[in-house]
Design an enzyme around this catalytic site. Structure first.
Site, PDB file in Angstrom:
ATOM      1  N   ARG A  31       0.822  -1.205   0.000  1.00 42.67           N
ATOM      2  CA  ARG A  31       0.000   0.000   0.000  1.00 42.67           C
ATOM      3  C   ARG A  31       0.862   1.263   0.000  1.00 42.67           C
ATOM      4  NH1 ARG A  31      -4.727  -2.131   0.354  1.00 42.67           N
ATOM      5  NH2 ARG A  31      -5.030  -3.945   1.673  1.00 42.67           N
ATOM      6  N   ASP A  32       0.428   2.245  -0.780  1.00 41.50           N
ATOM      7  CA  ASP A  32       1.095   3.543  -0.821  1.00 41.50           C
ATOM      8  C   ASP A  32       0.851   4.259   0.512  1.00 41.50           C
ATOM      9  OD1 ASP A  32       1.502   6.468  -1.449  1.00 41.50           O
ATOM     10  OD2 ASP A  32       1.945   5.625  -3.418  1.00 41.50           O
ATOM     11  N   ILE A  33       1.868   4.925   1.031  1.00 41.64           N
ATOM     12  CA  ILE A  33       1.707   5.609   2.323  1.00 41.64           C
ATOM     13  C   ILE A  33       0.964   6.938   2.184  1.00 41.64           C
ATOM     14  CG2 ILE A  33       3.698   4.500   3.406  1.00 41.64           C
ATOM     15  CD1 ILE A  33       5.233   7.167   2.955  1.00 41.64           C
ATOM     16  N   HIS A 102       7.733   1.392 -10.792  1.00 43.09           N
ATOM     17  CA  HIS A 102       6.614   0.888 -10.002  1.00 43.09           C
ATOM     18  C   HIS A 102       5.311   1.284 -10.664  1.00 43.09           C
ATOM     19  CE1 HIS A 102       7.778   4.831  -8.456  1.00 43.09           C
ATOM     20  NE2 HIS A 102       6.518   5.021  -8.068  1.00 43.09           N
TER      21      HIS A 102
END
Length: 118
Positions: A31-33, A102
């Protein structure tokens, strides 16, 4: 951190904690922060390439693995049938801040248009 080591390499190695969504022999998804939608997961090849063009030229199969993992993430996150976006940012003008290719998997809600903000 050495110059040869990116933030993502440290996450893959377990040196930096991440909320892992999926992992296999060639890819790693977490998950992206700073999520930009309800679902925002990054899919990273375990082998580092600077951007998607470099990856495509050097290892088309690995690029296919990244895209297949993005589809797997969409399935795992329950957005496969409602729709999702896969985005590769390439270099600074596109917003790339970590120079380890990414894919962003975004969804879980109606997404707006993208490009220049008016």
């Amino acid at each position: 951190m050495s110059e040869a080591e990116t933030l993502f390499e440290r996450i893959i190695a377990g040196e930096i904690p991440a909320d892992v969504v999926y992992s296999d022999d060639t890819t790693f998804a977490f998950r992206d922060i700073r999520p930009q939608s309800r679902v925002h997961v990054l899919v990273v090849p375990r082998k580092r390439y600077r951007n998607v063009a470099e990856l495509a030229a050097a290892d088309p199969q690995l690029l296919a693995d990244v895209v297949a993992t993005a589809a797997k993430v969409a399935e795992l996150e329950g957005i496969k049938d409602t729709g999702y976006r896969v985005v590769f940012n390439t270099d600074s003008d596109a917003g790339q801040t970590v120079f380890h290719v990414h894919a962003h998997v975004l969804g879980g809600e109606q997404l707006g248009l993208f490009g220049r903000y008016e």
